[in-house]
Design a protein around this motif. Sequence first.
Motif, PDB file in Angstrom:
ATOM      1  N   GLY A  84       0.817  -1.202   0.000  1.00  0.00           N
ATOM      2  CA  GLY A  84       0.000   0.000   0.000  1.00  0.00           C
ATOM      3  C   GLY A  84       0.848   1.248   0.000  1.00  0.00           C
ATOM      4  O   GLY A  84       1.881   1.319  -0.647  1.00  0.00           O
ATOM      5  N   THR A  85       0.379   2.244   0.732  1.00  0.00           N
ATOM      6  CA  THR A  85       1.019   3.554   0.934  1.00  0.00           C
ATOM      7  C   THR A  85       0.859   4.496  -0.247  1.00  0.00           C
ATOM      8  O   THR A  85       1.553   5.500  -0.314  1.00  0.00           O
ATOM      9  CB  THR A  85       2.530   3.450   1.281  1.00  0.00           C
ATOM     10  N   TYR A  86      -0.053   4.198  -1.166  1.00  0.00           N
ATOM     11  CA  TYR A  86      -0.300   5.198  -2.202  1.00  0.00           C
ATOM     12  C   TYR A  86      -1.790   5.318  -2.528  1.00  0.00           C
ATOM     13  O   TYR A  86      -2.177   5.793  -3.602  1.00  0.00           O
ATOM     14  CB  TYR A  86       0.539   4.924  -3.452  1.00  0.00           C
ATOM     15  N   ASN A  87      -2.629   4.886  -1.590  1.00  0.00           N
ATOM     16  CA  ASN A  87      -4.058   5.200  -1.608  1.00  0.00           C
ATOM     17  C   ASN A  87      -4.775   4.649  -2.835  1.00  0.00           C
ATOM     18  O   ASN A  87      -5.382   5.383  -3.599  1.00  0.00           O
ATOM     19  CB  ASN A  87      -4.272   6.719  -1.521  1.00  0.00           C
ATOM     20  N   ASP A  88      -4.706   3.335  -2.981  1.00  0.00           N
ATOM     21  CA  ASP A  88      -5.417   2.704  -4.084  1.00  0.00           C
ATOM     22  C   ASP A  88      -6.447   1.706  -3.590  1.00  0.00           C
ATOM     23  O   ASP A  88      -6.902   0.853  -4.341  1.00  0.00           O
ATOM     24  CB  ASP A  88      -4.430   2.013  -5.031  1.00  0.00           C
ATOM     25  N   ALA A  89      -6.784   1.795  -2.317  1.00  0.00           N
ATOM     26  CA  ALA A  89      -7.920   1.084  -1.730  1.00  0.00           C
ATOM     27  C   ALA A  89      -7.696  -0.412  -1.583  1.00  0.00           C
ATOM     28  O   ALA A  89      -6.625  -0.944  -1.833  1.00  0.00           O
ATOM     29  CB  ALA A  89      -9.199   1.394  -2.490  1.00  0.00           C
ATOM     30  N   ALA A  90      -8.759  -1.088  -1.165  1.00  0.00           N
ATOM     31  CA  ALA A  90      -8.650  -2.434  -0.620  1.00  0.00           C
ATOM     32  C   ALA A  90      -8.364  -3.510  -1.649  1.00  0.00           C
ATOM     33  O   ALA A  90      -7.902  -4.595  -1.286  1.00  0.00           O
ATOM     34  CB  ALA A  90      -9.941  -2.787   0.130  1.00  0.00           C
ATOM     35  N   GLN A  91      -8.607  -3.254  -2.939  1.00  0.00           N
ATOM     36  CA  GLN A  91      -8.409  -4.273  -3.963  1.00  0.00           C
ATOM     37  C   GLN A  91      -7.122  -4.079  -4.766  1.00  0.00           C
ATOM     38  O   GLN A  91      -6.872  -4.818  -5.720  1.00  0.00           O
ATOM     39  CB  GLN A  91      -9.610  -4.322  -4.917  1.00  0.00           C
ATOM     40  N   HIS A  92      -6.305  -3.095  -4.384  1.00  0.00           N
ATOM     41  CA  HIS A  92      -5.055  -2.833  -5.102  1.00  0.00           C
ATOM     42  C   HIS A  92      -3.900  -2.519  -4.156  1.00  0.00           C
ATOM     43  O   HIS A  92      -2.882  -1.978  -4.595  1.00  0.00           O
ATOM     44  CB  HIS A  92      -5.216  -1.637  -6.062  1.00  0.00           C
ATOM     45  N   SER A  93      -4.009  -2.846  -2.882  1.00  0.00           N
ATOM     46  CA  SER A  93      -3.019  -2.382  -1.910  1.00  0.00           C
ATOM     47  C   SER A  93      -2.522  -3.450  -0.950  1.00  0.00           C
ATOM     48  O   SER A  93      -1.774  -3.139  -0.038  1.00  0.00           O
ATOM     49  CB  SER A  93      -3.621  -1.228  -1.078  1.00  0.00           C
TER      50      SER A  93
ATOM     51  N   ARG B 164       5.234  -7.943  17.719  1.00  0.00           N
ATOM     52  CA  ARG B 164       5.004  -8.001  16.277  1.00  0.00           C
ATOM     53  C   ARG B 164       4.262  -6.767  15.812  1.00  0.00           C
ATOM     54  O   ARG B 164       3.404  -6.215  16.510  1.00  0.00           O
ATOM     55  CB  ARG B 164       4.284  -9.277  15.867  1.00  0.00           C
ATOM     56  N   VAL B 165       4.624  -6.342  14.610  1.00  0.00           N
ATOM     57  CA  VAL B 165       4.081  -5.132  14.005  1.00  0.00           C
ATOM     58  C   VAL B 165       3.576  -5.525  12.624  1.00  0.00           C
ATOM     59  O   VAL B 165       4.348  -5.967  11.771  1.00  0.00           O
ATOM     60  CB  VAL B 165       5.160  -4.036  13.871  1.00  0.00           C
ATOM     61  N   ALA B 166       2.275  -5.389  12.393  1.00  0.00           N
ATOM     62  CA  ALA B 166       1.703  -5.815  11.121  1.00  0.00           C
ATOM     63  C   ALA B 166       0.431  -5.026  10.841  1.00  0.00           C
ATOM     64  O   ALA B 166      -0.024  -4.216  11.661  1.00  0.00           O
ATOM     65  CB  ALA B 166       1.407  -7.318  11.155  1.00  0.00           C
ATOM     66  N   VAL B 167      -0.152  -5.296   9.680  1.00  0.00           N
ATOM     67  CA  VAL B 167      -1.418  -4.658   9.320  1.00  0.00           C
ATOM     68  C   VAL B 167      -2.539  -5.334  10.102  1.00  0.00           C
ATOM     69  O   VAL B 167      -2.631  -6.563  10.112  1.00  0.00           O
ATOM     70  CB  VAL B 167      -1.664  -4.783   7.803  1.00  0.00           C
ATOM     71  N   PRO B 168      -3.389  -4.572  10.769  1.00  0.00           N
ATOM     72  CA  PRO B 168      -4.517  -5.198  11.465  1.00  0.00           C
ATOM     73  C   PRO B 168      -5.451  -5.883  10.473  1.00  0.00           C
ATOM     74  O   PRO B 168      -5.397  -5.622   9.270  1.00  0.00           O
ATOM     75  CB  PRO B 168      -5.197  -4.020  12.175  1.00  0.00           C
TER      76      PRO B 168
ATOM     77  N   ALA C 256      -8.773   6.159   2.133  1.00  0.00           N
ATOM     78  CA  ALA C 256      -8.412   7.484   2.640  1.00  0.00           C
ATOM     79  C   ALA C 256      -6.986   7.462   3.196  1.00  0.00           C
ATOM     80  O   ALA C 256      -6.625   6.561   3.952  1.00  0.00           O
ATOM     81  CB  ALA C 256      -9.393   7.923   3.727  1.00  0.00           C
ATOM     82  N   ARG C 257      -6.214   8.448   2.814  1.00  0.00           N
ATOM     83  CA  ARG C 257      -4.800   8.465   3.190  1.00  0.00           C
ATOM     84  C   ARG C 257      -4.569   8.422   4.695  1.00  0.00           C
ATOM     85  O   ARG C 257      -3.733   7.626   5.157  1.00  0.00           O
ATOM     86  CB  ARG C 257      -4.106   9.689   2.580  1.00  0.00           C
ATOM     87  N   PRO C 258      -5.255   9.225   5.501  1.00  0.00           N
ATOM     88  CA  PRO C 258      -5.002   9.130   6.954  1.00  0.00           C
ATOM     89  C   PRO C 258      -5.314   7.750   7.510  1.00  0.00           C
ATOM     90  O   PRO C 258      -4.610   7.256   8.386  1.00  0.00           O
ATOM     91  CB  PRO C 258      -5.930  10.202   7.536  1.00  0.00           C
ATOM     92  N   MET C 259      -6.358   7.110   6.992  1.00  0.00           N
ATOM     93  CA  MET C 259      -6.716   5.786   7.483  1.00  0.00           C
ATOM     94  C   MET C 259      -5.715   4.734   7.016  1.00  0.00           C
ATOM     95  O   MET C 259      -5.353   3.825   7.771  1.00  0.00           O
ATOM     96  CB  MET C 259      -8.131   5.425   7.031  1.00  0.00           C
ATOM     97  N   GLU C 260      -5.259   4.834   5.769  1.00  0.00           N
ATOM     98  CA  GLU C 260      -4.245   3.893   5.291  1.00  0.00           C
ATOM     99  C   GLU C 260      -2.957   4.054   6.093  1.00  0.00           C
ATOM    100  O   GLU C 260      -2.323   3.061   6.481  1.00  0.00           O
ATOM    101  CB  GLU C 260      -3.964   4.102   3.803  1.00  0.00           C
ATOM    102  N   ASN C 261      -2.556   5.295   6.335  1.00  0.00           N
ATOM    103  CA  ASN C 261      -1.355   5.534   7.137  1.00  0.00           C
ATOM    104  C   ASN C 261      -1.484   4.962   8.544  1.00  0.00           C
ATOM    105  O   ASN C 261      -0.484   4.570   9.157  1.00  0.00           O
ATOM    106  CB  ASN C 261      -1.071   7.033   7.217  1.00  0.00           C
ATOM    107  N   GLU C 262      -2.701   4.905   9.037  1.00  0.00           N
ATOM    108  CA  GLU C 262      -2.925   4.374  10.377  1.00  0.00           C
ATOM    109  C   GLU C 262      -2.712   2.866  10.429  1.00  0.00           C
ATOM    110  O   GLU C 262      -2.178   2.339  11.412  1.00  0.00           O
ATOM    111  CB  GLU C 262      -4.356   4.715  10.841  1.00  0.00           C
ATOM    112  N   VAL C 263      -3.104   2.143   9.380  1.00  0.00           N
ATOM    113  CA  VAL C 263      -3.040   0.682   9.450  1.00  0.00           C
ATOM    114  C   VAL C 263      -1.735   0.106   8.919  1.00  0.00           C
ATOM    115  O   VAL C 263      -1.326  -0.991   9.322  1.00  0.00           O
ATOM    116  CB  VAL C 263      -4.235   0.021   8.712  1.00  0.00           C
ATOM    117  N   VAL C 264      -1.062   0.805   7.999  1.00  0.00           N
ATOM    118  CA  VAL C 264       0.210   0.300   7.477  1.00  0.00           C
ATOM    119  C   VAL C 264       1.336   0.751   8.412  1.00  0.00           C
ATOM    120  O   VAL C 264       1.504   1.950   8.652  1.00  0.00           O
ATOM    121  CB  VAL C 264       0.478   0.811   6.047  1.00  0.00           C
ATOM    122  N   PRO C 265       2.116  -0.177   8.949  1.00  0.00           N
ATOM    123  CA  PRO C 265       3.156   0.206   9.924  1.00  0.00           C
ATOM    124  C   PRO C 265       4.182   1.161   9.320  1.00  0.00           C
ATOM    125  O   PRO C 265       4.556   1.038   8.143  1.00  0.00           O
ATOM    126  CB  PRO C 265       3.810  -1.132  10.286  1.00  0.00           C
TER     127      PRO C 265
END
Length: 343
Positions: free
Chosen positions: A131-140, A308-312, A319-328
């Motif tokens: 992820g990290t470039y805001n392409d949503a759940a089917q491309h990240s 351990r540090v991973a994606v929940p 949304a960028r703030p939300m993606e930044n929140e879940v990607v370590p």
Amino acid sequence: MAQEERRQAVERELTMSRAMVEGIAHEMREDDEVFYMGEDVADYGGIFDSTEGLLEEFGRDRVMDVPISETAYLGAAVGAAQEGMRPIAELMFVDFFGVAMDQIYNQLAKNTYMSGGAVNVPMVLTAAVGGTYNDAAQHSQTLYGTFAHLPGMKVVVPSTAYDAKGLMHNAIRDDDPVVYLFHKRLMGIGWLPAPDGPKTPVPEEEYTIPFGSADVKREGEDVTVVTLGLHVHRALEAADALAEDGIDAEVIDLRTLVPLDTETIRESVAKTGRLVVVDEDYQSYGVTGEIIASVAEGGLADLETVERVAVPDVPLPYARPMENEVVPDSEDIESAVRSAHDA
């Protein structure tokens, strides 16, 4: 070649995408049975520059744009591999594996076993992850843990240009199916800036990096950090910050998940006693748990604490703030290392 020319050749730096293409081009020159197929890999050169320049050198018979049917072209690649060719088939995004799961898992991964060794499937399946470039759940998604969980395929995840080329040479030459996953953020393309680190010196000549050989990217005495892909660079950034406070983190880049270099991990944990596993895949039933289990099975007495540090376990947000929140990020890694160090 004069000494200065040799030095310049060794010190030239490539982006990860250029190193991958250089490895592929070399193998295509050496073996006419190697060809590349996928969506937008010919005229466009791959949307992540994964094939840029190959069409001009090798033509459309060996660099093939295909219809948008992963089921069809991955099945065709498996058949070509079984007939003695060495296809490289690209999934534009790893998320698309679902529409071709039968071709990947019931054919690519199993046909050598199902045939009693009568056929090999020397095929490379490449795909962009992360992820990290805001392409949503089917491309990240990252999903390398999914492929590693399914027996029959080797799984490769480079983090630098040097590793990307050496692993690509090895993948194409391997007689077994190899899933080669590249993080889109590391490729070095203009519209998706890479962090410091993946662009490295790369020799012009061919070389291979053996599968199952992790690389200690930074030596340390206090905490072992095990990771791969983009998060190698985030872990190194965290390690630099931690060093200012006297915490010495060792960073291990797995490079391959199948086979997995458990020996290097265990040796490091025997030294530090503390383990932090960092992953951009989902946390449950994934890479973090497997690494911890592999250490515990062979060296539980050495293990004092684990983080351990991973994606929940949620779909990747758009949304960028939300993606930044879940990607370590590096701060998440730094916090986990501090917790392990102070435990």
